[in-house]
Design an enzyme around this catalytic site. Structure first.
Site, PDB file in Angstrom:
ATOM      1  N   LYS A  38      -8.299  32.877 -35.675  1.00  0.00           N
ATOM      2  CA  LYS A  38      -8.281  34.244 -35.137  1.00  0.00           C
ATOM      3  C   LYS A  38      -9.600  34.553 -34.424  1.00  0.00           C
ATOM      4  O   LYS A  38      -9.629  35.226 -33.379  1.00  0.00           O
ATOM      5  CB  LYS A  38      -8.047  35.243 -36.266  1.00  0.00           C
ATOM      6  CG  LYS A  38      -8.198  36.732 -35.889  1.00  0.00           C
ATOM      7  CD  LYS A  38      -7.307  37.137 -34.730  1.00  0.00           C
ATOM      8  CE  LYS A  38      -7.113  38.645 -34.623  1.00  0.00           C
ATOM      9  NZ  LYS A  38      -8.303  39.450 -34.672  1.00  0.00           N
ATOM     10  N   SER A  97      -3.318  39.742 -35.263  1.00  0.00           N
ATOM     11  CA  SER A  97      -3.654  40.130 -33.903  1.00  0.00           C
ATOM     12  C   SER A  97      -2.490  40.886 -33.284  1.00  0.00           C
ATOM     13  O   SER A  97      -1.334  40.552 -33.516  1.00  0.00           O
ATOM     14  CB  SER A  97      -3.979  38.898 -33.045  1.00  0.00           C
ATOM     15  OG  SER A  97      -4.296  39.300 -31.727  1.00  0.00           O
ATOM     16  N   HIS A 147      -9.376  32.940 -31.146  1.00  0.00           N
ATOM     17  CA  HIS A 147      -8.454  33.769 -30.353  1.00  0.00           C
ATOM     18  C   HIS A 147      -9.210  34.919 -29.714  1.00  0.00           C
ATOM     19  O   HIS A 147      -9.075  35.192 -28.515  1.00  0.00           O
ATOM     20  CB  HIS A 147      -7.334  34.310 -31.249  1.00  0.00           C
ATOM     21  CG  HIS A 147      -6.569  35.464 -30.676  1.00  0.00           C
ATOM     22  ND1 HIS A 147      -7.088  36.756 -30.640  1.00  0.00           N
ATOM     23  CD2 HIS A 147      -5.351  35.553 -30.100  1.00  0.00           C
ATOM     24  CE1 HIS A 147      -6.213  37.561 -30.071  1.00  0.00           C
ATOM     25  NE2 HIS A 147      -5.148  36.864 -29.731  1.00  0.00           N
ATOM     26  N   ASN A 148     -10.036  35.593 -30.493  1.00  0.00           N
ATOM     27  CA  ASN A 148     -10.799  36.728 -29.966  1.00  0.00           C
ATOM     28  C   ASN A 148     -11.842  36.289 -28.951  1.00  0.00           C
ATOM     29  O   ASN A 148     -12.130  37.005 -27.990  1.00  0.00           O
ATOM     30  CB  ASN A 148     -11.456  37.498 -31.111  1.00  0.00           C
ATOM     31  CG  ASN A 148     -10.464  38.344 -31.882  1.00  0.00           C
ATOM     32  OD1 ASN A 148      -9.259  38.092 -31.846  1.00  0.00           O
ATOM     33  ND2 ASN A 148     -10.945  39.338 -32.589  1.00  0.00           N
ATOM     34  N   GLU A 192     -10.036  35.835 -25.894  1.00  0.00           N
ATOM     35  CA  GLU A 192      -9.730  37.204 -25.437  1.00  0.00           C
ATOM     36  C   GLU A 192     -10.914  37.792 -24.669  1.00  0.00           C
ATOM     37  O   GLU A 192     -10.737  38.398 -23.603  1.00  0.00           O
ATOM     38  CB  GLU A 192      -9.396  38.064 -26.651  1.00  0.00           C
ATOM     39  CG  GLU A 192      -9.113  39.523 -26.378  1.00  0.00           C
ATOM     40  CD  GLU A 192      -8.941  40.297 -27.674  1.00  0.00           C
ATOM     41  OE1 GLU A 192      -9.586  41.349 -27.831  1.00  0.00           O
ATOM     42  OE2 GLU A 192      -8.167  39.842 -28.544  1.00  0.00           O
TER      43      GLU A 192
END
Length: 507
Positions: A210, A138, A213-214, A217
């Site tokens: 991840k 990232s 995480h997105n 986001e």
């Protein structure tokens, strides 16, 4: 010495934007690269960039024209990094490497945005041919070049071999403050500070982390957009005025990369029209799937993530531009001229609403990872995950230092909301949060992320929810049974509703 006599440390396949910058990052940190891409112009571009940046120093990136040549230029055992589109291209490259003679103790690392279940399958499928490893990345183009947040997972032996490399190219933070140590100078990488790279766990866990995480986001971006919309629509502020507010917010609890770049976007003037560029950009948002994957996973596992899901829906709604244009002329809303708002008061309330909603979005993401970890047998270190998100990645923020400390205080923390620090923060700011949601609703300004975060908080803090009536409804039409609040044995009960009979135990 000729190119043929040089044995490189790393084979690199895929020299697109991310791949090229990762390769240059590796070169800056002392590694030599054998590079291959089906598009020879991308290889040439990487070589040219290497020439410009290294000056009179020895060549660091060497071109290859085939998979076989790439393997022949590597020290043994081989280490090959892939930066290719997720999905079939990853499998195609792996099969080509097998055909080229890759060995069982060689390592192939997928750095793309692969779906975590695909990663699990690949490790099984390629077992015995080579060690398949994954490292989610990232940070975008700049992060890849000067320090990204890296989320590696897979074979522990493979990790011991590649850990020094990944820790070298990762973003770095001052561990005391949690703030990034940044230096965007080719050939002069940041070597001080704590690297934003740590072993996540078993195969697939890194790409899952991840993915979440997105998802966070998505939520963070949507919350910022809703704050912008309230100021733009409700307060009639200009983009430049809103940018100034964001810059002020960036000096406190809301300090983050996303707030910083939002201010820059709002300040940018379109050269063709001399108007704020944000007013020229069409209001249709795309997505690459990771937010959707997060929402789907949360539903499958039963981990409530309404703010993340709301952000995905907001993008979907934005794509209905044609329908929205028609609907705007048909569907009535409130008369904004009737509202006499105190600008400074609204902005102050909005700051607190954004902060509280952000806490809830992260709470949802970490709870999702916790529930997924239990389901899949992953021993996830949440303090460690928060640490590697403090720099390099898109959601990097000073806020993550507080999350790190929360999980260091209590490794078994079930939800960030009940950590003493975060519980205190929401208790302090929630009144303005509620006023923001209420006023926005009265004005007809959509705040799906703000309101979903507030509903999540109020639901989570409620000892009793109306699911008791829901269970009664389910038992009435489908005999789905229910548990009794006055019993603790976990037995299930059913009512013969048509006869109004007393409950009977359903065995």
């Amino acid at each position: 010495m000729s190119d043929n006599a040089i044995l490189c440390d790393i084979g690199f396949i895929g020299l697109g934007v991310m791949g090229k910058n990762l390769a240059l990052n590796l070169a800056d940190n002392g590694y030599t690269i054998a590079a291959f891409d089906l598009d020879t112009e991308k290889v040439a571009s990487a070589i040219k960039q290497d020439e410009l940046e290294r000056g009179d120093n020895p060549q660091r990136i060497f071109p290859c024209t085939s998979y076989t040549e790439l393997l022949s230029k590597l020290t043994s055992p081989h280490l090959v990094i892939l930066s290719v589109p997720a999905g079939r291209p990853v499998d195609d490259v792996c099969h080509k490497l097998i055909d080229a003679g890759i060995q069982a103790d060689d390592i192939v690392v997928d750095t793309g945005n692969s779906l975590w279940t695909d990663t699990v399958e690949r490790e099984k499928n390629f077992e015995g041919n080579f060690l398949f490893f994954s490292t989610a990345v990232s940070g975008g183009e700049v992060g890849a070049r000067f320090g990204a947040s890296l989320m590696p997972s897979g074979d522990r032996y493979a990790w011991t071999r590649i850990a020094p490399m990944f820790k070298a190219i990762a973003a770095k933070v001052d561990d005391a403050t949690g703030k990034p140590i940044e230096r965007h100078e080719p050939g002069n990488p940041v070597i001080e500070g704590e690297p934003c790279a740590t072993y996540i766990g078993e195969t697939g866990s890194g790409h899952y982390v991840k993915m979440v995480h997105n998802g966070i986001e998505y939520a963070d971006m949507q919350l910022i957009c809703e704050a912008y919309n309230i100021m733009r629509t409700g307060l009639n502020m200009t983009p430049v005025e809103i940018a100034a507010i964001f810059r002020k917010w960036n000096e406190g609890e809301l300090h983050s990369y996303l707030i910083e770049i939002s201010a820059e976007v709002l300040e940018h003037i379109d050269p063709d029209t001399n108007q704020p560029l944000v007013d020229i950009i069409l209001d249709k948002a795309g997505q690459k799937g990771t937010g959707l994957w997060t929402a789907v996973s949360s539903l499958q596992i039963g981990a409530p993530s309404p703010t993340i899901t709301s952000a995905v829906y907001a993008r979907a709604l934005s794509t209905l531009k044609g329908e929205r244009v028609v609907a705007s002329k048909v569907l009535a809303g409130p008369d904004l001229s009737e509202f006499n708002l105190d600008k400074d008061e609204v902005i102050s309330q909005l700051h607190d609403a954004l902060y509280c909603s952000k806490i809830c979005a992260y709470a949802q993401g970490f709870q999702l990872m916790s529930m997924a970890g239990k389901e899949h047998g992953w021993n996830l270190d949440f303090a460690g995950i928060a640490k590697i998100w403090r720099a390099g990645c898109i959601i990097r923020a000073v806020f993550l230092q507080s999350i790190t400390k929360a999980y260091e205080r209590d490794e078994e923390l079930s939800n960030l909301l009940i950590d003493p620090f975060f519980a205190g923060q929401i208790a302090k700011y929630q009144t303005n949060w509620r006023r923001t949601v209420a006023n926005s609703s009265l004005m007809g300004i959509p705040v799906g992320a703000f309101s979903s975060a507030l509903a999540y908080y109020d639901s989570y803090r409620s000892e009793t929810l109306p699911a008791n009536l829901l269970q009664g409804q389910r038992d009435f039409f489908g005999a789905h049974t229910f548990e009794r609040a006055d019993k603790t044995d976990g037995k299930m009960y059913h009512v013969e509703w048509s006869q109004a009979a007393r409950p009977i135990v359903k065995v």
